[in-house]
Scaffold this motif. Structure first.
Motif: not given
Length: 205
Positions: A58-67, A87-95
């Protein structure tokens, strides 16, 4: 009155100046400045995004984080991540100290840069029988999924099943320039030298 201020009005021998002008004869000052136009705020494109593998999000932000949510207002961060992502486009999982979620999508199709060969996932580049899975652990209302390569047998090891097979897979020097079969997948090469470098030349010593 109108020598300078062309919009001035003369009434009973008195000059009545227009906005921006003053003086007995409306000859001091100038016309009032034109207000600057009000510009519409710039917006960010939050439209559909197509990934390298052709998947449309739907947009670049949802590439990894669907929500995740994309913010069109440029004064705001580009993406608002859902819990567990950053991350700037929510592509990094919180560790966290307890669990680690791999965010690079090991289990997605992977293309080898050297020759363009596409594999079902990175685990299978060397070990064709390897599997990739993402077991999940739930704790305190949070679910953490970790993508993991599971190597086949005992020949292949390593995080991506790319270490091995053992030295017994290599031929002896007496057969170096003869046909050679790779044990892991049965591929036959004209000699062992060309397994990786197809342009290599084998010279018997």
């Amino acid at each position: 009155c109108v020598t300078k201020d062309t919009a001035a009005v003369c009434t009973n021998d008195i000059c009545i100046c227009s906005a921006g002008w003053s003086g007995d004869m409306c000859n001091i000052g100038g016309p009032a400045p034109t207000p600057a136009p009000t510009l519409a705020p710039a917006t960010r494109n939050c439209g559909p995004y197509t990934a390298d593998d052709g998947t449309v999000y739907s947009n670049m932000c949802t590439y990894v984080d669907s929500g995740a949510v994309c913010n069109p207002d440029l004064s705001q961060p580009q993406c608002t991540c859902s819990p567990g992502y950053t991350g700037s486009i929510c592509s990094e999982a919180v560790t966290t100290a307890a669990t680690t979620t791999v965010s690079d999508k090991l289990c997605k199709p992977w293309t080898r840069s050297s020759d363009g060969t596409v594999f079902p996932n990175i685990c299978m580049e060397k070990d064709a029988a390897a599997t990739c899975s993402a077991p999940c652990i739930s704790s305190g209302g949070t679910t953490t999924c970790t993508e993991t390569c599971t190597c086949s047998g005992t020949e292949w090891t390593g995080e991506f099943c790319d270490q091995g097979p053992p030295a017994t897979d290599a031929p002896t020097s007496s057969t170096l320039c003869g046909p050679w079969t790779r044990i892991s997948d049965g591929t036959v090469f004209s000699n062992i030298c060309v397994e990786k470098d197809s342009g290599a030349i084998c010279n018997e010593v």
